[in-house]
Motif scaffolding. Sequence first.
Motif, PDB file in Angstrom:
ATOM      1  N   LEU A   1       0.793  -1.244  -0.230  1.00 23.44           N
ATOM      2  CA  LEU A   1       0.104  -0.009   0.041  1.00 23.44           C
ATOM      3  C   LEU A   1       0.797   1.371  -0.074  1.00 23.44           C
ATOM      4  O   LEU A   1       0.819   1.933   1.074  1.00 23.44           O
ATOM      5  CB  LEU A   1      -0.811  -0.051   1.169  1.00 23.44           C
ATOM      6  CG  LEU A   1      -1.975  -0.881   1.220  1.00 23.44           C
ATOM      7  CD1 LEU A   1      -2.755  -1.183   2.554  1.00 23.44           C
ATOM      8  CD2 LEU A   1      -3.075  -0.720  -0.050  1.00 23.44           C
ATOM      9  N   GLY A   2       1.602   1.303  -1.024  1.00 24.29           N
ATOM     10  CA  GLY A   2       2.510   2.553  -1.172  1.00 24.29           C
ATOM     11  C   GLY A   2       1.859   3.840  -2.160  1.00 24.29           C
ATOM     12  O   GLY A   2       0.622   3.699  -2.126  1.00 24.29           O
ATOM     13  N   ALA A   3       2.953   4.608  -2.656  1.00 31.43           N
ATOM     14  CA  ALA A   3       2.365   5.695  -3.555  1.00 31.43           C
ATOM     15  C   ALA A   3       1.530   5.039  -4.851  1.00 31.43           C
ATOM     16  O   ALA A   3       0.536   5.788  -5.017  1.00 31.43           O
ATOM     17  CB  ALA A   3       3.637   6.105  -4.284  1.00 31.43           C
ATOM     18  N   THR A   4       1.717   4.118  -5.418  1.00 33.19           N
ATOM     19  CA  THR A   4       0.856   3.611  -6.542  1.00 33.19           C
ATOM     20  C   THR A   4      -0.746   3.350  -6.160  1.00 33.19           C
ATOM     21  O   THR A   4      -1.190   3.517  -6.972  1.00 33.19           O
ATOM     22  CB  THR A   4       1.780   2.620  -7.328  1.00 33.19           C
ATOM     23  OG1 THR A   4       1.795   1.609  -6.501  1.00 33.19           O
ATOM     24  CG2 THR A   4       3.016   3.122  -7.925  1.00 33.19           C
ATOM     25  N   GLU A   5      -0.422   2.572  -4.935  1.00 32.02           N
ATOM     26  CA  GLU A   5      -1.889   2.110  -4.605  1.00 32.02           C
ATOM     27  C   GLU A   5      -2.795   3.239  -4.054  1.00 32.02           C
ATOM     28  O   GLU A   5      -3.979   3.354  -4.589  1.00 32.02           O
ATOM     29  CB  GLU A   5      -1.701   1.264  -3.359  1.00 32.02           C
ATOM     30  CG  GLU A   5      -2.842   0.693  -2.984  1.00 32.02           C
ATOM     31  CD  GLU A   5      -3.092  -0.797  -3.802  1.00 32.02           C
ATOM     32  OE1 GLU A   5      -4.084  -1.376  -3.422  1.00 32.02           O
ATOM     33  OE2 GLU A   5      -2.205  -1.126  -4.635  1.00 32.02           O
ATOM     34  N   ILE A   6      -2.220   4.230  -3.578  1.00 35.94           N
ATOM     35  CA  ILE A   6      -3.125   5.210  -2.755  1.00 35.94           C
ATOM     36  C   ILE A   6      -3.626   6.136  -3.793  1.00 35.94           C
ATOM     37  O   ILE A   6      -4.626   6.226  -4.290  1.00 35.94           O
ATOM     38  CB  ILE A   6      -2.622   5.813  -1.384  1.00 35.94           C
ATOM     39  CG1 ILE A   6      -2.357   4.698  -0.447  1.00 35.94           C
ATOM     40  CG2 ILE A   6      -3.604   6.790  -0.834  1.00 35.94           C
ATOM     41  CD1 ILE A   6      -3.467   3.860  -0.234  1.00 35.94           C
TER      42      ILE A   6
ATOM     43  N   ILE B   1      10.893   6.013  -5.689  1.00 37.62           N
ATOM     44  CA  ILE B   1       9.574   6.404  -6.037  1.00 37.62           C
ATOM     45  C   ILE B   1       8.681   6.707  -4.968  1.00 37.62           C
ATOM     46  O   ILE B   1       8.130   7.746  -4.927  1.00 37.62           O
ATOM     47  CB  ILE B   1       9.271   5.440  -7.033  1.00 37.62           C
ATOM     48  CG1 ILE B   1       9.838   5.417  -8.442  1.00 37.62           C
ATOM     49  CG2 ILE B   1       7.520   5.794  -7.333  1.00 37.62           C
ATOM     50  CD1 ILE B   1       9.471   3.956  -9.316  1.00 37.62           C
ATOM     51  N   ASN B   2       8.772   6.094  -4.078  1.00 39.00           N
ATOM     52  CA  ASN B   2       8.043   6.074  -2.716  1.00 39.00           C
ATOM     53  C   ASN B   2       8.171   7.570  -2.205  1.00 39.00           C
ATOM     54  O   ASN B   2       7.531   8.324  -1.454  1.00 39.00           O
ATOM     55  CB  ASN B   2       8.194   5.221  -1.734  1.00 39.00           C
ATOM     56  CG  ASN B   2       7.110   3.867  -2.315  1.00 39.00           C
ATOM     57  OD1 ASN B   2       5.989   4.053  -2.349  1.00 39.00           O
ATOM     58  ND2 ASN B   2       7.740   2.784  -2.255  1.00 39.00           N
ATOM     59  N   LEU B   3       9.848   7.709  -1.740  1.00 37.25           N
ATOM     60  CA  LEU B   3      10.199   8.949  -1.182  1.00 37.25           C
ATOM     61  C   LEU B   3       9.739  10.179  -2.062  1.00 37.25           C
ATOM     62  O   LEU B   3       9.212  11.192  -1.335  1.00 37.25           O
ATOM     63  CB  LEU B   3      11.503   9.058  -1.059  1.00 37.25           C
ATOM     64  CG  LEU B   3      12.220   8.199   0.217  1.00 37.25           C
ATOM     65  CD1 LEU B   3      13.719   8.495   0.188  1.00 37.25           C
ATOM     66  CD2 LEU B   3      11.639   8.993   1.343  1.00 37.25           C
TER      67      LEU B   3
ATOM     68  N   ALA C   1      20.935   5.740  -0.748  1.00 41.70           N
ATOM     69  CA  ALA C   1      20.628   5.598  -2.126  1.00 41.70           C
ATOM     70  C   ALA C   1      19.075   5.954  -2.636  1.00 41.70           C
ATOM     71  O   ALA C   1      18.994   6.464  -3.612  1.00 41.70           O
ATOM     72  CB  ALA C   1      21.120   4.161  -2.460  1.00 41.70           C
ATOM     73  N   GLY C   2      18.169   5.424  -1.860  1.00 42.99           N
ATOM     74  CA  GLY C   2      16.864   5.807  -2.082  1.00 42.99           C
ATOM     75  C   GLY C   2      16.590   7.404  -2.055  1.00 42.99           C
ATOM     76  O   GLY C   2      15.982   7.776  -2.953  1.00 42.99           O
ATOM     77  N   VAL C   3      17.313   7.994  -1.450  1.00 41.89           N
ATOM     78  CA  VAL C   3      17.221   9.725  -1.226  1.00 41.89           C
ATOM     79  C   VAL C   3      17.760  10.036  -2.876  1.00 41.89           C
ATOM     80  O   VAL C   3      17.220  10.795  -3.459  1.00 41.89           O
ATOM     81  CB  VAL C   3      18.004  10.445  -0.290  1.00 41.89           C
ATOM     82  CG1 VAL C   3      18.033  11.994  -0.688  1.00 41.89           C
ATOM     83  CG2 VAL C   3      17.305   9.993   1.068  1.00 41.89           C
ATOM     84  N   GLY C   4      18.810   9.363  -3.194  1.00 42.04           N
ATOM     85  CA  GLY C   4      19.470   9.768  -4.463  1.00 42.04           C
ATOM     86  C   GLY C   4      18.416   9.384  -5.767  1.00 42.04           C
ATOM     87  O   GLY C   4      18.300  10.065  -6.754  1.00 42.04           O
TER      88      GLY C   4
ATOM     89  N   ALA D   1       5.507   2.620   4.548  1.00 42.03           N
ATOM     90  CA  ALA D   1       5.378   1.114   4.350  1.00 42.03           C
ATOM     91  C   ALA D   1       5.930   0.451   3.379  1.00 42.03           C
ATOM     92  O   ALA D   1       6.624  -0.342   3.328  1.00 42.03           O
ATOM     93  CB  ALA D   1       3.833   0.949   4.770  1.00 42.03           C
ATOM     94  N   GLY D   2       5.776   1.403   2.140  1.00 39.94           N
ATOM     95  CA  GLY D   2       6.212   0.813   0.910  1.00 39.94           C
ATOM     96  C   GLY D   2       7.649   0.749   0.790  1.00 39.94           C
ATOM     97  O   GLY D   2       8.484  -0.065   0.165  1.00 39.94           O
TER      98      GLY D   2
END
Length: 557
Positions: A69-74, A149-151, A402-405, A357-358
């Motif tokens: 249930l992350g960005a794409t879901e909601i 993507i989530n960030l 790395a996720g921030v990047g 959560a994602g």
Amino acid sequence: MPHLVTLAAPDLSLDVNLLDYAVLALYFLTVLGIGLAARRAVHTSLDFFLSGRSLPAWITGLAFLSANLGATEILGMAANGAQYGIATVHYYWIGAVPAMVFLGVVMMPFYYRSKVHSVPEFLRRRFNGQTQLLNAITFAVAQILIAGINLYALALVMGALLGWPLMLSIVVSAAIVLAYVVLGGLSSAIYNEVMQFFVILAGLIPVTVLGLIKVGGISGLADKVRRSALGEPGLHAWQGTASGDNPLGAHWIGVVLGLGFVLSFGYWTTNFAEVQRGLSARNTNAARLTPIVAAYPKLMIPAVTVIPGLVALVLFSDLGKPGGHQYNDAIPLLMGELLPNGVLGVAVTGLLASFMAGMAANVSGFNTVFTYDIWKAHVKKDRPDGYYLRLGRWATVGGVIAGVGTALIASGFSNIMEYLQTLFSFFNAPLFATFIIGLFWRRMTPWAGFWGLLSGTVAAFASYILFKAGVLDFGTDLNATFWGAGTAFVVDAIVTVIVTLMTAPKPESELRGLVWGLSDTSIADDSLRGDKAWYRSPVLLGAGALVVGALLYIPFF
């Protein structure tokens, strides 16, 4: 697919007050508190990466769902609801639940009983170390990109709704996820995901209920959708799919085979970020029940994503029109229009929880695969367990940084939903082909696993590049994703057969417990009292989920 780009910040900014910020602060403190509590149970690398294989099915099942249930879901599925109407339910009822049931009934026993820490480790046992390393590298890269993507999506929402700068939103959110995953490992991530599941629902249910009241209930919503740009087709799931004349612009073959088989099974049955929740269960039956427990609430998620999307379509006349709001603004617009302070804080917290959560699922999957399948398997073998526990924590730090990047990379794409679906076609579709053939065909050889997976991944990349270059014409981005996934699956399968016929297979003694029809008799029954009760049967509960999914289609056919 929805065009998940920037949100119109100036007119989406919400009138939040101290009460709303107090709700957000309470959420942050709870998340960190769970991390601190979980830390006391982390003594070994198994505790950190797989919760000591000790969790009950209802915990792992809710975490399995919450991790998705992350960005794409909601935001994405609400946007799909506004843009494509009821047909969006395909992503749930045929594009998720059948694959989740298949994972629980058929594949999870092989994962769990083999005592592997990860999906790439299973590939090493079934094929060879080269296949393990290839999958580990592609999975690690994919998880970092998806975490970005989530960030980035979270930063867009926080910037639009609360006025936070982009980098502040990214760094604060990343720091919170980093803290609780480093402290408590997978247990912290899972228990937070369970809590986040209920926070997400607490934020979305008021939006759905108040939205329906405002438009005159279900019948009022249906009448207004008929008068909208979607018209009557917007209220049907399968109507027009024989000709492609439907809001999705998709043929039923593409829906069933492209979405319902290749993309869906490729994601749900081989994505370690999801499978990891099942591997943390206390026994084989609990592991099998993990995705099946998740399937039942998954069937109902369209009520809080697709319906709000339709409500937004009929309430905001400029939605999706040039110069107006984008479809991705559906949920934020409804929150600002319908929710009072306090409840608004819960809704904003629910959005934040969904993104976190994602990302936590991405990071916990990354640290396990990096530690076990890249470093331990191919760089530093036979070190003390404490070494790998420390390395896992450092891998978490590196993964978040790395996720921030990659969040900044995601900001350079005009459509991050397309970006995400493209990643799935690159990495999940060929992996599913390798898995499903290797699971049911014991003759498949170790090098067939490697070359099939590599060729399928390359084929997916080539299909995407040729489409973007105009050499191949798949029409829409949606169809290009379906075709890319299908191409990857077919190429992988063909190469697998050719290489298998040219190379030697493993002896059956090395394949016991790893392929269909060759059980490992050395594995003891790990059932607990009550596991064999009829109401805990994965087959029965899985069949029930499939029946409910089919019945839900009837009113919307």
